[in-house]
Design an enzyme around this catalytic site. Structure first.
Site, PDB file in Angstrom:
ATOM      1  N   TYR A 167     -15.273  -3.857  -8.764  1.00 30.29           N
ATOM      2  CA  TYR A 167     -14.316  -4.397  -7.802  1.00 30.29           C
ATOM      3  C   TYR A 167     -12.924  -3.888  -8.143  1.00 30.29           C
ATOM      4  O   TYR A 167     -12.431  -4.065  -9.265  1.00 30.29           O
ATOM      5  CB  TYR A 167     -14.303  -5.930  -7.799  1.00 30.29           C
ATOM      6  N   SER A 184     -17.827   0.380 -19.408  1.00 32.50           N
ATOM      7  CA  SER A 184     -18.628  -0.550 -18.607  1.00 32.50           C
ATOM      8  C   SER A 184     -18.288  -1.998 -18.938  1.00 32.50           C
ATOM      9  O   SER A 184     -17.939  -2.338 -20.069  1.00 32.50           O
ATOM     10  CB  SER A 184     -20.119  -0.307 -18.856  1.00 32.50           C
ATOM     11  N   HIS A 191     -20.657   2.482  -9.531  1.00 33.09           N
ATOM     12  CA  HIS A 191     -21.513   1.323  -9.305  1.00 33.09           C
ATOM     13  C   HIS A 191     -20.902   0.028  -9.832  1.00 33.09           C
ATOM     14  O   HIS A 191     -20.205   0.006 -10.826  1.00 33.09           O
ATOM     15  CB  HIS A 191     -22.905   1.499  -9.935  1.00 33.09           C
ATOM     16  N   ARG A 239     -12.492  -7.191 -27.546  1.00 39.39           N
ATOM     17  CA  ARG A 239     -13.767  -7.904 -27.513  1.00 39.39           C
ATOM     18  C   ARG A 239     -14.049  -8.424 -28.917  1.00 39.39           C
ATOM     19  O   ARG A 239     -13.551  -7.881 -29.913  1.00 39.39           O
ATOM     20  CB  ARG A 239     -14.897  -6.993 -27.038  1.00 39.39           C
ATOM     21  N   LEU A 242     -10.985 -12.143  40.027  1.00 37.56           N
ATOM     22  CA  LEU A 242     -11.502 -13.511  40.027  1.00 37.56           C
ATOM     23  C   LEU A 242     -12.240 -13.772  38.717  1.00 37.56           C
ATOM     24  O   LEU A 242     -13.221 -13.099  38.401  1.00 37.56           O
ATOM     25  CB  LEU A 242     -12.429 -13.724  41.224  1.00 37.56           C
TER      26      LEU A 242
END
EC number: 2.7.7.23
Length: 456
Positions: free
Chosen positions: A365, A404, A362, A439, A11
């Site tokens: 992604y 880095s 550290h 860069r 039920l």
């Protein structure tokens, strides 16, 4: 009447107004699973001929959430438990027995139900309890010989009947040969104006059919949920029982009162779990795995000797042996880590294969990537895998050194032993053993004077 022909009716049509929720009551969760889903699992373990689930309020939500191979029956009007079982009659066999369960009694177990079914035989079985406070519950009425003669709901009980401590849990075993006649003869002439399933006890006695009461061995097994307080009480009982089973099996829980398992946990020896960890879905922990405090782990496999530091989140991923993960690491679906991998703080990995001995310690992604062995990601490395429409793959070879604050713009391939200079944005493939720099050259302007605000 074959005793082995078993129908089960669950039920689950009630509104659950005291939950103060738009969600149907039976969909609220215990141990990460909807209550009615737990009851269906228990019912299925009894190998019945069929399982009928009576639904009403919020039926669309129930059907969308609980996708199970059962007979769904709609109770269009909530006219009581007797009426609810009556709606399931067309789906019950003409012979055998029917076991009535409830979608908001989530901790009922197979052992209790098997005991009740055995006691009932081909007659009526009634699961009872003697709680500390029977207020609001139907009382079990016995004659001078101790035989059950009726169940009286509290709103219909007199003072003598209210003094009875033994209560009805609602769980019944009923003979199918009598069930239809009994249900058709029910009356709603009571304080609730409903058709009580409990009135079938008096009808059984009147027909000379013995009622076999079985007292539940622990009150929580037959406890119903009517509000959020009761829900959390049963959740804590459920979690305590799971923690106790893990402790008995050799798992070290730093504080069993601060542990939540919302699925299944398979483990090796010498596993240690710190406080406030949540485990969801199917989890496998190898020998000597340590889980730090405040981790959330869902549908993950973690290899032997791996350490998961505090505040890490792992979902639908595989972690090899001797890994070091976290703190504050996030492994998203399809993250696949080989042995001896290090993933440090604020590193996120999604849909990526990471080779043996690779480190991302550290602020990194890694998404939609294939990474070789003994590669090192410098702090702040980002794999830019999404162009606004499509995801693209990045391939990184063995023993690569990524400086880095680099951005790798997919699709891109870095060969073995490639080195990228810090701060580079890599947009083209780099062959083995090459150094890639991308860069702007630093400019120093001699004689430059910093502007200052006028002093007035």
């Amino acid at each position: 009447m074959p005793q082995n022909t078993l129908n089960i009716v669950i039920l689950a049509a009630g509104k659950g107004t005291r939950m103060y929720s738009k969600m149907p009551k039976v969909l609220h969760r215990i141990g990460g699973k909807p209550m009615v889903g737990r009851v269906i699992d228990t019912a299925a373990a009894l190998n019945p001929q069929n399982i009928c689930v009576v639904i009403g309020h919020g039926k669309e939500q129930v059907l969308d959430t609980v996708k199970r191979d059962v007979v769904w029956v709609e109770q269009t009007e909530q006219l009581g438990t007797g009426h609810a079982v009556k709606t399931a009659l067309p789906h019950l066999s003409a012979e055998g027995r029917t076991l009535v369960l409830y979608g908001d009694v989530p901790l009922i177990d197979v052992e209790t139900l098997e005991t009740l079914l055995e006691a009932a035989g081909n007659e009526v079985g009634l699961l009872t309890d003697v709680p500390n406070d029977p207020t609001g519950l139907g009382r079990i009425i016995r004659d001078s010989n101790g035989s059950v003669t009726a169940i009286v709901e509290e709103k219909d009980a007199d003072a003598v009947q209210k003094a009875v401590k033994e209560i009805n849990t609602g769980i019944l075993v009923l003979p199918n040969a009598k069930l239809e006649n009994w249900l058709n003869s029910l009356s709603s002439n009571n304080a609730q104006g409903e058709y009580y399933l409990t009135d079938l006890i008096a009808k059984a006695v009147a027909d000379g059919i013995k009622v076999h009461p079985v007292q539940v061995r622990a009150s929580h097994l037959a406890a119903g949920v009517n509000n959020k307080l009761q829900l959390t009480e049963l959740e804590r009982i459920f979690q305590t029982e799971q923690a106790q089973e893990l402790l008995k099996a050799g798992v070290t829980l730093r504080d069993p009162a601060r542990f939540d398992l919302r699925g299944r946990l398979k483990h090796g020896q010498d596993v240690v779990i710190d406080v406030n960890c949540i485990f969801e879905g199917d989890i496998e922990l190898g020998d000597n795995v340590e889980i730090g405090a405040n981790c959330v782990i869902k549908n993950a496999k973690i290899g032997a000797n791996s350490k998961i530091a505090p505040f890490s989140h792992l979902e639908s991923c595989e972690v090899g042996e001797n890994n070091r993960i976290g703190p504050y690491a996030r492994l998203r679906p399809q993250a696949r880590l080989a042995d001896d991998v290090h993933v440090g703080n604020f590193v996120e990995i999604k849909n990526a294969a990471i080779g043996k001995g690779t480190k991302a310690n550290h602020l990194t992604y890694i998404g939609d990537a294939e990474v070789g062995c003994k590669t090192n990601f410098g702090a702040g490395t980002i794999i830019a895998n999404y162009d606004g429409v499509h995801k693209h793959k990045t391939v990184i070879g063995d023993e690569v050194r990524i400086g880095s604050n680099c951005v790798l713009v997919a699709p891109v391939t870095l060969g073995n032993k490639v080195t990228t200079g810090a701060g580079s944005t890599i947009t083209r493939n780099v062959e083995d053993n090459k150094l890639a720099l991308a860069r702007a050259r630093q400019t120093v302007i001699e004689g430059w004077v910093r502007p200052e605000k006028d002093k007035q």
